[in-house]
Design an enzyme around this catalytic site. Structure first.
Site, PDB file in Angstrom:
ATOM      1  N   HIS A  19       0.829  -1.212   0.000  1.00  6.78           N
ATOM      2  CA  HIS A  19       0.000   0.000   0.000  1.00  6.78           C
ATOM      3  C   HIS A  19       0.862   1.260   0.000  1.00  6.78           C
ATOM      4  CE1 HIS A  19      -3.913  -1.620  -0.034  1.00  6.78           C
ATOM      5  NE2 HIS A  19      -3.889  -2.164   1.156  1.00  6.78           N
TER       6      HIS A  19
ATOM      7  N   ASN B  56       4.525  -5.934 -14.338  1.00  9.55           N
ATOM      8  CA  ASN B  56       4.583  -6.433 -12.965  1.00  9.55           C
ATOM      9  C   ASN B  56       4.485  -7.954 -12.952  1.00  9.55           C
ATOM     10  OD1 ASN B  56       4.543  -3.728 -12.325  1.00  9.55           O
ATOM     11  ND2 ASN B  56       2.416  -3.715 -11.654  1.00  9.55           N
ATOM     12  N   ASP B  57       3.448  -8.488 -13.582  1.00  5.18           N
ATOM     13  CA  ASP B  57       3.289  -9.936 -13.617  1.00  5.18           C
ATOM     14  C   ASP B  57       4.320 -10.585 -14.539  1.00  5.18           C
ATOM     15  OD1 ASP B  57       1.318 -10.713 -11.795  1.00  5.18           O
ATOM     16  OD2 ASP B  57      -0.287 -10.053 -13.111  1.00  5.18           O
TER      17      ASP B  57
ATOM     18  N   CYS C 191       1.558  -1.280 -19.707  1.00  9.81           N
ATOM     19  CA  CYS C 191       0.705  -0.660 -18.688  1.00  9.81           C
ATOM     20  C   CYS C 191       1.112  -1.079 -17.284  1.00  9.81           C
ATOM     21  CB  CYS C 191      -0.776  -0.976 -18.939  1.00  9.81           C
ATOM     22  SG  CYS C 191      -1.176  -2.722 -18.820  1.00  9.81           S
TER      23      CYS C 191
END
Length: 550
Positions: free
Chosen positions: A199, A449-450, A497
């Site tokens: 977060h 990211n993935d 993205c």
């Protein structure tokens, strides 16, 4: 994260940078949370009194979290932060948690110890679940610390109150603290814990605060120590030299220029590179427009689904999608279909327990079977919203593994009248087979990211492996290059993205690898625009070749 210097300065602390800016200032350390309540302590009064004190403390925490959520949403324009805070307030008022605390006070524990033990049990369960749920452990710790403080009659932990601007250093930052940071006072964030999807990282990125997270030894920095925080390099330098500060001033001047640059993004030799925004719903539209976004590269449609016991109706979806589309007349809006399942469970999407959620039934996989009707409803709603709007709606599916997946999704989407259909490239197999994948669809968007997670076998939710969440890694860049080559060969646009798109140093490399658009948090757009304007396409290609050869 840029590659580390092979001979790092031993005095420099390293972590994961969030954003591309660097700032200098003096350290202000966040106070530690309350100490663990004494285990053998016994209350002075009856169990009912202790249960009441615990319940009152949790209610006070929930009320404070709701107050902060309302402030974040209504006055600060931070809907992402408000959502997180509201979720925390619900955690604080979980009925099962209340029952467990009642049971613990009933056997003679103090309110403080009952809160500590009950939250500890929940903490262990979430940590054992792994993935997204494990990342929420920090939220529980924050709620427990606040409740114990209230029950003990001491102030809740929070950001230090200083007259002058400062660099905030903490073990980790709770959403309740990050959401309401005074940006006139807090120059940057440095945390000892946390990863790229914590977060702290997410909210710092959304608010445009430079941060370095996962910094081993961060809390050895004493109050008042002058430091230079470089988010682009992921470094924290105590007692920086005059030379370093001069370089920082020059970077700051370039940043000022980047904030005044407007209009469509182009390289130094005039090659257009679309800079798009990542958004989570209608409340993010204004920020994207004000930042100069040329459209939307990632519209996360799951905002309509998460936290709901039932799927949103067709009419609800049409209204929400149209609210986003209407903000970008004549421009591209790329909507990602529901990315749920596995580590983002939904009550109306029962998929069963999975031992490894990161490799589980998620994204498109969750809808190729008995739950296909949910995808069909969403596609129909997107098509209906597009018919009523002047925006150019593009639709893409997450977690596509190969050309078969791509063709199946394209057929479903086109059957509902959608004309621009694409896929996310976040599975290495899809990148390796990008030519065949792009033959089946109209465009592709790389989710870095993935893609980094799967390429390097490093769970993106696990802070201990944060250093491997590195889009600069040559293996990750090679997969991006393969997708860019396939895009050029098929004449199909290829975007990014993931968080890599927001890195002003990496953006020219991505363009050099064949990427034609970049989508990011709106706050990052001006700096990326300025960075690309400094390089010709040929120079971008040279930078890409250098990065691949490391």
């Amino acid at each position: 994260m840029a590659p580390a210097d092979p001979r790092p300065d031993p005095g420099v602390l390293h972590g994961l940078g969030v954003g591309g800016r660097a700032v200098a200032g003096r350290v202000a350390c966040m106070a530690d949370r309350p100490a663990e309540p004494e285990h053998g302590a016994r209350p002075d009064g009856p169990p009912e009194r202790e249960a009441g004190r615990a319940a009152g403390a949790l209610e006070a925490v929930a009320a404070e979290l709701r107050r902060r959520a309302a402030l974040a949403r209504d006055q600060l324009g931070q809907p992402e932060a408000a959502d997180v805070l509201e979720a925390q307030a619900l955690m604080a008022q979980d009925p099962e948690l209340a029952e467990r605390i009642d049971a613990l006070t009933g056997v003679g524990l103090t309110a403080e110890r009952a809160i500590f033990d009950a939250f500890g049990e929940y903490r262990a369960a979430l940590a054992g679940a792994g993935g997204y749920l494990a990342e929420r452990v920090g939220d529980l710790d924050d709620i427990a610390a606040r409740a114990i403080a209230v029950a003990s009659g001491v102030p809740m932990p929070g950001v230090p109150d200083r007259a002058d601007p400062f660099i905030l250093v903490a073990r980790d930052l709770a959403p309740a603290d990050t959401a309401l940071l005074d940006l006139d006072k807090v120059l940057a964030l440095v945390t000892e814990e946390g990863g790229p999807t914590s977060h702290t990282a997410i909210l710092a990125r959304a608010r445009g605060i430079p941060a370095v997270v996962g910094v081993a030894g961060a809390r050895t920095l004493a109050d008042g120590t002058p430091v230079l925080v470089d988010a682009a390099a992921g470094t924290v330098t105590p007692n920086p030299t005059e030379e370093a500060l001069t370089e920082l001033a020059e970077r700051a001047q370039r940043a000022v220029h980047s904030q005044t640059a407007t209009g469509p993004c182009r390289t130094a030799d005039g090659v257009p590179i679309a800079l798009l925004a990542n958004i989570g719903g209608p409340s993010d539209v204004d920020k994207a427009v004000k930042a100069g976004a040329e459209g939307v590269g990632l519209f996360r449609t799951e905002f309509l689904y998460l936290g709901s016991a039932t799927p949103p109706t067709f009419e609800t979806q049409v209204e929400a999608y149209k609210a986003v589309l209407d903000g970008f007349p004549g421009k591209r809006v790329v909507a990602r279909t529901l990315d749920a399942g596995a580590d983002k469970p939904l009550p109306f999407l029962p998929l069963g327990h999975e031992p490894n959620p990161a490799l589980g039934v998620r994204g498109l996989r969750a809808f190729r079977g008995e739950h296909q009707h949910l995808l069909d409803t969403q596609l129909r709603a997107l098509a209906a919203a597009a018919e009523q709007s002047e925006a150019q709606l593009w639709v893409m599916a997450p977690m596509v593994a190969d050309a078969s997946d791509a063709k199946w999704f394209a057929d479903r989407a086109r059957a509902h009248g959608l004309t621009r259909v694409g896929v996310m490239i976040e599975v290495p197999a899809a990148a390796l087979g990008a030519h065949a994948v792009l033959d089946a669809v109209d465009f592709a968007s790389l989710g870095t990211n993935d893609l980094a997670q799967y390429t390097l076998a490093a769970d993106r939710m696990l802070g201990a492996l944060g250093a491997l969440q590195d889009p600069w890694h040559p293996a990750v860049l090679k997969l991006i290059e393969l997708t860019g080559i396939a895009g050029k060969a098929t004449g199909k646009p290829v975007g990014v993205c993931g968080e890599a798109a927001a890195d002003p140093k990496l953006a020219p490399v991505l363009v050099g690898l064949g990427v034609t658009s970049l989508s990011m948090a709106p706050a990052a757009i001006p700096e990326v625009r300025a960075a690309l304007a400094e390089h010709t396409l040929a120079r971008c290609q040279e930078l890409a070749a250098e990065a691949l050869s490391r």
